[in-house]
Design an enzyme around this catalytic site. Structure first.
Site, short mmCIF file in Angstrom:
data_model
loop_
_atom_site.label_atom_id
_atom_site.label_comp_id
_atom_site.label_asym_id
_atom_site.label_seq_id
_atom_site.Cartn_x
_atom_site.Cartn_y
_atom_site.Cartn_z
N THR A 53 8.92 62.93 79.02
CA THR A 53 9.87 62.28 79.91
C THR A 53 9.96 63.06 81.22
O THR A 53 9.91 64.29 81.22
CB THR A 53 11.25 62.22 79.25
OG1 THR A 53 11.17 61.37 78.11
CG2 THR A 53 12.32 61.72 80.19
N ARG A 59 13.35 49.85 70.26
CA ARG A 59 14.06 51.13 70.34
C ARG A 59 14.26 51.57 71.79
O ARG A 59 13.37 51.48 72.62
CB ARG A 59 13.29 52.20 69.58
CG ARG A 59 13.94 53.59 69.58
CD ARG A 59 13.37 54.49 70.64
NE ARG A 59 13.89 55.87 70.54
CZ ARG A 59 13.71 56.83 71.44
NH1 ARG A 59 13.02 56.56 72.55
NH2 ARG A 59 14.19 58.03 71.27
N GLY A 91 15.84 54.97 73.93
CA GLY A 91 16.32 56.34 73.81
C GLY A 91 17.43 56.65 74.79
O GLY A 91 18.10 55.77 75.33
N ASP A 92 17.60 57.92 75.06
CA ASP A 92 18.71 58.36 75.90
C ASP A 92 18.45 58.20 77.40
O ASP A 92 19.39 58.06 78.18
CB ASP A 92 19.05 59.82 75.62
CG ASP A 92 17.90 60.76 75.99
OD1 ASP A 92 16.78 60.57 75.47
OD2 ASP A 92 18.11 61.67 76.80
N THR A 151 15.67 65.51 78.58
CA THR A 151 14.42 65.20 77.89
C THR A 151 14.49 65.80 76.50
O THR A 151 14.99 66.91 76.31
CB THR A 151 13.21 65.77 78.65
OG1 THR A 151 12.03 65.57 77.86
CG2 THR A 151 13.35 67.25 78.95
N GLY A 152 14.02 65.04 75.51
CA GLY A 152 14.07 65.57 74.16
C GLY A 152 14.20 64.49 73.12
O GLY A 152 13.80 63.35 73.33
N GLY A 198 15.81 61.80 71.69
CA GLY A 198 16.79 60.93 72.30
C GLY A 198 17.94 60.51 71.41
O GLY A 198 19.08 60.39 71.89
#
Length: 308
Positions: free
Chosen positions: A170, A198, A200-201, A221-222, A224
């Site tokens: 990301t 799906r 994510g964050d 980033t990571g 999510g």
């Protein structure tokens, strides 16, 4: 007044053993070009909002990262892109999720912010809005790279299990301009093999992206799902604004909370006073920063935290 710019290109298992010298060189060169694009805006007395968009656009075009061209693929082999952008001056924001035909999702997110009554658009509706707004289109043939398709095939052959320790790519940017205003932007392809639409964050305001002139700007980033549950970006700003914590301490404390739940990742933060920090709980974080005072820095490996 001074200005500050900080970028990330993903947190994860970035080590000298998992990346080739060519991969490191390619990623750091791209981070440098993105840094130059954002810095040119800020040095010309431009806004933090324009700067983060300019920087992220460069990274979306670079296949070393998981956003735009070279994004991770869904279970069905499609690049579904997410992005968000937020202006700390009035907390105006725009984001998109699951877009499939736009070259620069971050610019589409900004169009949502500027030209629609909404904050978050998704899927076919977001693709339609992109066409109506004249955003630069991109075909799946351009977005999808053979390397990403091979990664998906390898994952599916192994059973398709979700791995929170995978390499994340990301991209994001945070900035504080010469007028003390902050902004944040994030763009991603999500996780390899994602299913069922799906999200994510990254495109979720307050989870993966947030900006507030009263506290700071954050891009995450990571893993999510954990970042969503904690509301990482907003939580960092809340601890700084309400709790009076320096952004470096706030970032560390919130990522410790994520780690306690089982998630990993990294954040970059820019405060209105010009403080800039990153923190990560993974072996590596693609990162870069520059300010009006100089101090150009680009890195991949090494220990967290980093502050200036």
């Amino acid at each position: 007044m001074s200005w500050t710019l900080m970028l990330h290109g993903g947190a994860g298992q970035m080590t000298p053993a998992t990346l080739t010298p060519a991969q490191v060189e390619g990623a750091t060169e791209a981070l440098g070009r993105a840094l130059d694009a954002g810095a040119a805006v800020l040095a010309g007395d431009g806004s933090a909002l324009d700067a983060v968009e300019a920087a992220v656009r460069v990274l979306e075009d670079d296949p070393h990262f998981n956003s735009g061209r070279g994004a991770a693929l869904t279970h069905d082999g499609i690049a579904e892109l997410d992005a968000a952008i937020m202006d700390g001056r009035d907390r105006n924001a725009g984001s998109v999720a699951g877009v499939t035909a736009t070259r620069h999702p971050v610019s589409l997110a900004r169009a949502v912010m500027a030209h629609s009554p909404h904050v978050l658009l998704s899927g076919a509706g977001a693709d339609t809005f992109a066409r109506e707004q004249g955003c630069e289109a991109a075909t799946q043939d351009w977005l999808v790279l053979p390397e990403r398709r091979a990664q998906l095939e390898e994952m599916l052959a192994g059973g398709g299990a979700f791995d929170v320790d995978m390499k994340y790519g990301t991209v994001g940017a945070v900035a504080c301009d010469s007028h003390g205003h902050v902004a944040a932007a994030t763009s991603t392809g999500g996780v390899t093999g994602k299913r069922w639409g799906r999200i994510g964050d990254s495109p979720l305001i307050g989870a993966g992206t947030y900006a507030d002139d009263r506290a700071g700007a954050v891009s995450c980033t990571g893993s999510g799902e954990f970042f969503i549950r904690v509301g990482v970006a907003h939580e960092i700003c809340a601890r700084a604004r309400i709790g009076g914590m320096p952004v470096t301490e706030a970032a560390r404390a919130v990522l410790d909370e994520v780690r306690a739940m089982g998630g990993t990742g990294g954040v970059i933060v820019a405060a209105p006073d010009g403080t800039a920090a990153w923190h990560f709980t993974t072996p590596g974080l693609y990162r870069a920063r520059l300010s009006s005072e100089g101090g150009r820095e680009i890195g991949v490996f090494g220990e967290s935290p980093g502050a200036a």
